[in-house]
Scaffold this motif. Sequence first.
Motif, PDB file in Angstrom:
ATOM      1  N   ASP A   1       2.216   1.582  -3.586  1.00 14.56           N
ATOM      2  CA  ASP A   1       1.351   2.029  -4.184  1.00 14.56           C
ATOM      3  C   ASP A   1       1.004   3.410  -4.150  1.00 14.56           C
TER       4      ASP A   1
ATOM      5  N   GLN B   1       6.663   0.455  -9.432  1.00 17.01           N
ATOM      6  CA  GLN B   1       6.010  -0.470  -9.854  1.00 17.01           C
ATOM      7  C   GLN B   1       6.724  -1.758  -9.806  1.00 17.01           C
TER       8      GLN B   1
ATOM      9  N   ILE C   1       6.398  -3.029  -6.084  1.00 16.09           N
ATOM     10  CA  ILE C   1       5.058  -3.510  -5.849  1.00 16.09           C
ATOM     11  C   ILE C   1       5.223  -4.895  -6.615  1.00 16.09           C
TER      12      ILE C   1
ATOM     13  N   THR D   1       4.384  -8.057  -4.365  1.00 15.66           N
ATOM     14  CA  THR D   1       3.032  -8.872  -4.416  1.00 15.66           C
ATOM     15  C   THR D   1       3.394 -10.335  -4.715  1.00 15.66           C
TER      16      THR D   1
ATOM     17  N   LYS E   1       0.845  -1.148  -0.090  1.00 18.04           N
ATOM     18  CA  LYS E   1      -0.039   0.071  -0.005  1.00 18.04           C
ATOM     19  C   LYS E   1       0.783   1.196  -0.020  1.00 18.04           C
TER      20      LYS E   1
ATOM     21  N   HIS F   1       1.365   6.419  -7.324  1.00 23.98           N
ATOM     22  CA  HIS F   1       0.158   7.456  -7.562  1.00 23.98           C
ATOM     23  C   HIS F   1       0.938   9.044  -7.406  1.00 23.98           C
TER      24      HIS F   1
END
Length: 293
Positions: free
Chosen positions: A16, A262, A265, A269, A13, A20
Amino acid sequence: MGKDIKSLRTRIKSFDSTLHLTGAMGLVASSKIKRAYDAMAAGREYSAAISDVTKRLASCPECSKSPYFGINRPKPEEDTEDGSVSAKSFTRLIIIAGDRGLCGGYNANIFRTVRDMEYVDIHPVGKRAFARYRPETEEELNDDEEPLYQSSEYYTYEEAEAEAKLCCEDFLAGKIDRVGIVYNRYVSIISQEPDVFWILPMERGTERCVDTGVFEPSPEELFGNIVLKYFAAKLYALVKESFACEVAARRMAMDSAKKNAQQMIDDLTLEYNRARQGTITQEITEIVAGAGK
């Protein structure tokens, strides 16, 4: 295992959110590139035109004794410990940096260049340059007073004219020996290089122009007036070029940060899915083992 999954979810999170943020800043920088590039091109065009006239005047014999060449003017002096007077180089630097960070090495390259130079005083342009080389008079402000600085993004030609007038007056009065402008030179959207442009004293023309034209008033009088315009035009053009470098550097820095975020992430993930799959497999194993009893 459950604690690790929760920690991984929190980190995902966080990245992320960073993704943004960098994406939004990259879009803002992209929207400013066209305007910044047009301002840089217009500044270069005007600066080149007035530089051509200035060089033609500098090559005239009538202007050879102008004080703007560093002759026929008072020399700055400094009192030594033994009471005698010694001459030394008094250099003023106009440092152009950005108003904000997150633009790679744009500001750091400027500060690194200045660090290896000798100077008497500094006139900063841009919030980051002002914060690093804040004038001593500004340090006495109260906490509720906002220090004034010249923005590199919204720099005006009137501000350039005021700076040119001040520097030329100090130069003619013998307070300073030379003036240099430290800025970032625009090479391409992915390359910006720190550079120093020495604007005072003026350089004499190495070759006399074949067609010098007819000047009214006299070349010597006209040269003294046009140096101010030349200084202001050059300074304004270099500020606009530096801002174009800042926007381009921020665009590239945000693109790189976005890609790295990215990638982080994706890696987290994958690690999260493996941990979650391991937890599920362990629970199934325990259920099967319990049912077999």
